[in-house]
Scaffold this motif. Structure first.
Motif, PDB file in Angstrom:
ATOM      1  N   LYS A   1      40.103  39.997 -11.120  1.00  0.00           N
ATOM      2  CA  LYS A   1      39.977  38.329 -10.679  1.00  0.00           C
ATOM      3  C   LYS A   1      39.132  38.181 -11.540  1.00  0.00           C
ATOM      4  N   TYR A   2      38.141  38.293 -10.724  1.00  0.00           N
ATOM      5  CA  TYR A   2      36.942  37.585 -11.324  1.00  0.00           C
ATOM      6  C   TYR A   2      36.193  37.588 -12.267  1.00  0.00           C
ATOM      7  N   ALA A   3      36.867  38.657 -13.211  1.00  0.00           N
ATOM      8  CA  ALA A   3      36.161  38.739 -14.326  1.00  0.00           C
ATOM      9  C   ALA A   3      37.338  37.666 -15.329  1.00  0.00           C
ATOM     10  N   ARG A   4      38.304  37.008 -14.844  1.00  0.00           N
ATOM     11  CA  ARG A   4      38.943  36.732 -15.929  1.00  0.00           C
ATOM     12  C   ARG A   4      38.680  35.105 -15.425  1.00  0.00           C
ATOM     13  N   LEU A   5      37.937  34.758 -14.362  1.00  0.00           N
ATOM     14  CA  LEU A   5      37.858  33.521 -14.022  1.00  0.00           C
ATOM     15  C   LEU A   5      35.921  33.139 -14.744  1.00  0.00           C
ATOM     16  N   VAL A   6      35.545  34.404 -14.678  1.00  0.00           N
ATOM     17  CA  VAL A   6      33.823  34.212 -14.869  1.00  0.00           C
ATOM     18  C   VAL A   6      34.555  33.873 -17.102  1.00  0.00           C
ATOM     19  N   ARG A   7      35.108  35.062 -17.585  1.00  0.00           N
ATOM     20  CA  ARG A   7      35.643  34.439 -19.234  1.00  0.00           C
ATOM     21  C   ARG A   7      35.827  33.617 -19.187  1.00  0.00           C
TER      22      ARG A   7
ATOM     23  N   GLY B   1      35.606  30.896 -17.816  1.00  0.00           N
ATOM     24  CA  GLY B   1      35.307  29.836 -17.004  1.00  0.00           C
ATOM     25  C   GLY B   1      34.528  28.794 -17.924  1.00  0.00           C
TER      26      GLY B   1
END
Length: 155
Positions: A2-8, A10
């Motif tokens: 989930k955090y990887a998608r947020l970083v990509r 953002g």
């Protein structure tokens, strides 16, 4: 995941990131400005200390003065328009300082402190201040301003 998608997904820089970077740039600029305004004007002379004791004081254009305790161990001689000052720090240990009155500078010319002789590679004392240190011999060459010479303890 989930955090990887947020970083990509953002933004590359967020507003908070830009504020931190801007503050860092302003701080660095302020430090450079302070160093330029406060630090190192033209030295009017210098002082040689061995283990904290003043051994020799020199005022550009006026000459040098050896402290009475070191009179037997400090010698001055002229060579090619330069003044060479040699100090016998202790038995078998010596440093040679070269003084260029025209350029208002002093530098370490030679020493027998170590194989590398780091003190001989240091920037001269003069324009912009500077300090020369010979750690094995406990010797320091410190710039002096006009104010330093007006104090009764120096020169």
């Amino acid at each position: 995941m989930k955090y990887a998608r947020l970083v990509r997904g953002g933004k590359f820089f967020r507003l908070a990131d830009l504020l931190v970077y801007g503050a860092a740039v302003l701080l660095i600029g302020a430090l450079f400005l302070a160093a330029a305004l406060i630090g190192g004007g033209q030295a009017e002379g210098f002082r040689v200390e061995v283990n904290g004791e003043t051994v020799y004081t020199y005022r550009f254009g006026a000459g040098g003065e050896v402290s009475s305790e070191w009179a037997e161990r400090v010698t001055e001689r002229e060579e090619e328009g330069l003044l060479l000052v040699t100090g016998q720090v202790s038995e078998g240990e010596w440093n040679e300082i070269v003084i260029d009155d025209g350029a208002k500078s002093a530098s370490m010319r030679d020493a027998n402190c170590s194989r590398r002789k780091d003190c001989c590679a240091m920037q001269p004392v003069g324009e912009g201040g500077g300090v020369i240190v010979c750690i094995p011999h406990g010797l320091r060459i410190l710039p002096l301003s006009e104010e330093d010479f007006s104090r009764p303890s120096v020169g």
